[in-house]
Structures are given as structure tokens and as C-alpha cells.
Design an enzyme around this catalytic site. Structure first.
Site, PDB file in Angstrom:
ATOM      1  N   HIS A 161       0.736  -1.214  -0.007  1.00 53.97           N
ATOM      2  CA  HIS A 161       0.097  -0.026   0.079  1.00 53.97           C
ATOM      3  C   HIS A 161       0.761   1.139  -0.181  1.00 53.97           C
ATOM      4  O   HIS A 161       0.312   2.463   0.135  1.00 53.97           O
ATOM      5  CB  HIS A 161      -1.012  -0.100   1.257  1.00 53.97           C
ATOM      6  N   LYS A 174       3.014   4.643  -1.320  1.00 51.18           N
ATOM      7  CA  LYS A 174       2.791   5.546  -2.467  1.00 51.18           C
ATOM      8  C   LYS A 174       3.881   6.431  -2.644  1.00 51.18           C
ATOM      9  O   LYS A 174       3.712   7.686  -1.994  1.00 51.18           O
ATOM     10  CB  LYS A 174       1.442   6.285  -2.421  1.00 51.18           C
ATOM     11  N   ASP A 215      16.370   9.504  -9.438  1.00 51.93           N
ATOM     12  CA  ASP A 215      17.853   9.665  -9.107  1.00 51.93           C
ATOM     13  C   ASP A 215      18.405   9.366  -7.909  1.00 51.93           C
ATOM     14  O   ASP A 215      19.534   9.820  -7.501  1.00 51.93           O
ATOM     15  CB  ASP A 215      18.242  11.026  -9.843  1.00 51.93           C
TER      16      ASP A 215
END
Length: 210
Positions: free
Chosen positions: A155, A157, A162
Site C-alpha cells: 500500500h 505510495k 535519481d
């Protein structure tokens, strides 16, 4: 009264110190040792509209009454796409679900630029209607892993650009999150401690889901 006099004296003394060359030099040395401050900004959703495809390409829109967004300053999605578009070496994406075609296209475009792209996502959401995960899995240069855990969800996010810029928040990479939900994304660079924590979490999951 004595307390007020003492406080006034301390303030006057501090002002004299701040004007003193030695004080300024010491503060400059402290800032130099600490390094540059982190650069942070926040994006908020929902957007008024999805971005115009021509605007995303940097081309003028020829539609007379185009209802899509052309101004990046008014589009959180366009600003997020610009951050992903800045990737030159690595792009590590760890998100619950990906159904926003514009974000999937940005991931694919990074792979075409020879950026090393890794994606971690939820196994159940990967097969949901409208998911772009199968297309990403077929894209050369994109390596993708899922959690393979029916009893729990992957879950997270967040994304790392880079290894120096962190993108994280409540925002799922979906069209509904862009246009309907109240969501947030924080973009942070110049914070090696925080970014290092997220990097270690990504690497831990990457190994666990191999």
C-alpha cells in the site's frame, strides 16, 4: 518589572551579537557545515482537468475549445510528470496501483531514455480493470515486482528520482486521484537522511518480492 528589564537587556545584547562580524562568520560556518537546506514543495489534488496531450508534448493546442489543462502551474499532475521527466539515471516507483495513463507513459518514457526503472506494486491491483501494470511489465527497461500476498496489500505510495528526490503522499497513481479525490504529494530533495530511509525500504521490498 525586573523580568521585563532583563528580557530587554538580553534582546539588546543579542542584536549587538548579530551585528558583530564574528557572529556572522560563526553562523556562516555553521550553515556551511550543515549543508544546503532541503527543497520541499507540496502538490494537491483534485485537478480541474486532465492535461492536454499537446501541452504535455510542449506543442500548441489546435483545438478551439479544448477543455483539457494547458497551464502547468494549475495542474498538479503536470508538475508531478515534470519531476518524473527529470529522471536521468534511476526511477524507483513503489505505489499501490497505476491506472493513470499519463503517469504510466512517463515511466515508459524514462525507460526509453535509458533510465533504470523499477516498479513495485500490489499484486491484486495489478490485475484490476484499467491497470497499466501489464503494459509496464512488457516495456523494455522496466523491471516490475509485486507483493504476492493475498492477505495484505502493498500500500505504499512513493517514488525516488535519481536517488535524490522523493515523491510521496496519499496520492494513488490513478485518474480518480487526479480528478476526484482530495490527495497530496510532497516532493523533497536535498534531504539525504529521509531519502535514504525510503531508499532502504524500497530495496528491502525489492529483495522480499523477488
Amino acid at each position: 518589572a525586573l523580568r521585563h528589564l532583563a528580557q530587554g537587556a538580553r534582546r539588546r545584547t543579542l542584536r549587538r551579537w548579530r551585528r558583530a562580524p564574528a557572529f556572522c562568520a560563526a553562523m556562516g560556518a555553521c550553515l556551511s557545515i550543515a549543508g544546503p537546506l532541503p527543497q520541499q514543495r507540496a502538490l494537491f489534488f483534485p485537478d480541474r482537468a486532465m492535461p492536454c496531450r499537446q501541452a504535455l508534448k510542449g506543442q500548441p493546442c489546435r483545438r478551439k475549445h479544448c477543455t483539457y489543462e494547458h497551464d502547468a502551474s494549475r495542474s498538479s499532475l503536470m508538475q508531478l510528470l515534470a519531476v518524473i521527466g527529470d529522471a536521468t539515471t534511476t526511477l524507483d516507483v513503489c505505489v499501490f496501483t497505476i491506472t493513470c495513463n499519463e503517469l504510466a507513459d512517463a515511466i515508459i518514457a524514462a525507460a526509453k531514455r535509458k533510465v533504470r526503472v523499477r516498479v513495485i506494486t500490489d499484486d491484486i491491483q495489478a490485475t484490476s480493470q484499467g491497470s497499466d501494470v501489464s503494459e509496464l511489465a512488457r516495456t523494455p527497461g522496466v523491471t516490475l515486482r509485486t507483493d504476492h500476498q493475498k492477505e495484505a496489500h502493498m500500500h505504499h505510495k512513493f517514488a525516488l528520482v535519481d536517488g535524490t528526490t522523493l515523491v510521496n503522499g496519499s496520492f494513488n497513481w490513478t485518474r480518480a486521484a487526479v480528478l476526484t479525490n482530495y490527495e497530496n504529494v510532497a516532493i523533497t530533495s536535498g534531504a539525504p537522511g529521509l531519502i535514504g530511509e525510503y531508499t532502504r525500504e524500497f530495496e528491502r521490498l525489492w529483495r522480499a518480492f523477488a
